[in-house]
Motif scaffolding. Structure first.
Motif, PDB file in Angstrom:
ATOM      1  N   ARG A 110       0.805  -1.225   0.000  1.00 19.51           N
ATOM      2  CA  ARG A 110       0.000   0.000   0.000  1.00 19.51           C
ATOM      3  C   ARG A 110       0.838   1.275   0.000  1.00 19.51           C
ATOM      4  O   ARG A 110       0.488   2.273   0.617  1.00 19.51           O
ATOM      5  N   PHE A 169       2.410   4.555  -1.959  1.00 18.90           N
ATOM      6  CA  PHE A 169       1.910   5.421  -3.016  1.00 18.90           C
ATOM      7  C   PHE A 169       2.800   5.267  -4.249  1.00 18.90           C
ATOM      8  O   PHE A 169       3.978   5.644  -4.222  1.00 18.90           O
ATOM      9  N   HIS A 198       2.918   6.869  -7.030  1.00 16.56           N
ATOM     10  CA  HIS A 198       3.324   8.098  -7.717  1.00 16.56           C
ATOM     11  C   HIS A 198       4.370   8.878  -6.928  1.00 16.56           C
ATOM     12  O   HIS A 198       4.832   9.925  -7.387  1.00 16.56           O
ATOM     13  N   ASN A 228       7.211   8.779   0.257  1.00 19.53           N
ATOM     14  CA  ASN A 228       6.335   7.875   1.010  1.00 19.53           C
ATOM     15  C   ASN A 228       6.634   7.946   2.503  1.00 19.53           C
ATOM     16  O   ASN A 228       5.721   7.998   3.335  1.00 19.53           O
ATOM     17  N   TYR A 283       5.509  11.307   3.956  1.00 17.10           N
ATOM     18  CA  TYR A 283       4.053  11.359   4.110  1.00 17.10           C
ATOM     19  C   TYR A 283       3.652  10.790   5.468  1.00 17.10           C
ATOM     20  O   TYR A 283       2.832  11.374   6.186  1.00 17.10           O
TER      21      TYR A 283
END
Length: 359
Positions: free
Chosen positions: A85, A87, A89, A95, A98
């Motif tokens: 899971r 990201f 992009h 990641n 985030y």
């Protein structure tokens, strides 16, 4: 302190009914066959799946019948699922950042620190789609750590990895738990790997608890072992004794009367270790003899259980611990083996849990 679980869930033909407690220190494992409810249980704990009942993490109530459940973002749970899971992009670093921006507290590692701990620092500028399976799992764990979780859920993180990557990731998970102190729930189906990671094991079947207890006890539970016959192995606890420098061997003491020799282990005398001894690598003799097999232990036959039409499983008491031996029915017949008798277990191989060592 524990994670107190009382969950009832019905979804189509499947139902989950689990009422138990799991420790909130170290690594606890949840295992079972496919569709036994392992992932569903993790989702309920994370707050991603609705259920009836209650859930309490240490002294904090996450759900009870009379109030609304605590939302997932307030539980402080980090999750690593099979599909990672991440990201697609974003780069690896993006990641991690985030997750760091949405961390539950200031207690967790920074982005660079988490990347270094999971050996993905050299991947920070890479795109997600360019990573191998092992790299993806390590990045997913690093991202979970960046969120500073109070509890980390790992859903079969070794699935799809080759043997080398699986071994590497197991060592990383063990080191991370020891260094961070974050309690972890680890879902898997391979008891051999689970026994390297976890002290406590919960076994599910058709949404129900089939077995629960310390891995060292479950490994000698014949009812449980019969369901995992192909990987049957006893786990025994030992402490480091003398070193034989001439032959590069280490003496491990199971108790005052029983000892094993393994390839040299770099650990001080008195260090407590767990060993995994496969049942298929234990043979039985009536009398001790001269053999190339170095380890031969006197033991008492505790029980004899049928495995297949050709094999039986012996549980052998070695002091207060147990070994398992998988032998043919014909051998058991020829030796006229009976419970309560003293025999000698010849051990062909033994492996340290978390560190290789064999004879």
């Amino acid at each position: 302190m524990t994670l107190a679980i009382d969950i009832t869930l019905a979804r189509g033909e499947f139902s989950l009914q689990v009422s138990t407690e799991l420790p909130t220190q170290g690594i606890a494992a949840i295992c079972g066959a496919s569709a036994s409810g392992k992932t569903t249980l993790l989702r309920c704990i994370a707050g991603l799946e609705g259920f009836s009942g209650s859930l309490q993490f240490r002294h904090e109530i996450w759900q009870q019948p009379t109030t609304k459940p605590l939302p997932p973002e307030r539980r402080g749970v980090g999750c690593v699922f099979q599909d990672n899971r991440l990201f697609p992009h974003l780069t690896v670093e993006a990641n991690l950042r985030y997750a760091f921006a949405r961390r539950f507290s200031d207690a967790g590692p920074g982005v660079r620190s988490a990347a270094q701990q999971l050996a993905v620092e050299h991947l920070l500028t890479r795109d997600i789609h360019s990573l191998s399976g092992g790299e993806l799992r390590r990045v997913a764990i690093a991202r979970a750590l960046c969120s500073a979780p109070r509890l980390l859920l790992l859903d079969e993180p070794l699935t799809g990895l080759d043997a080398a990557a699986r071994h590497h990731l197991v060592e990383i998970i063990i080191d991370q738990q020891r260094n961070s102190g974050i309690p972890m729930l680890y879902v898997g189906h391979d008891f051999a790997e689970i026994s390297r990671l976890a002290d406590q094991v919960l076994v599910l079947g058709n949404g129900r608890v089939l077995h629960q207890g310390p891995a060292i006890e479950l490994s000698a539970d014949l009812e449980f072992v019969a369901q995992h016959e192909s990987e049957a192995a006893a786990i025994v606890s030992a402490r480091v004794g003398d070193q034989d420098a001439e032959f590069s061997l280490t003496n491990l003491l199971l108790d005052d009367a029983h000892n094993l020799w393994l390839t040299h282990i770099d650990a001080p005398a008195g260090t407590r270790l767990n060993l995994r001894i496969p049942a298929k690598d234990v043979s039985i003799t009536r009398e001790p003899g001269i053999s190339s097999i170095l380890n031969s232990l006197p033991c008492v036959i505790d029980s004899i259980a049928p495995l297949t039409t050709a094999h039986v499983l012996l549980r052998l008491a070695v002091g207060e611990q147990f070994l398992l031996a998988r032998i043919t029915r014909k051998s058991a017949h020829n030796l006229q083996l009976k419970t309560g008798e003293t025999v000698f277990a010849q051990i062909k191989s033994a492996a340290l849990l978390g560190e290789a060592g064999a004879l």
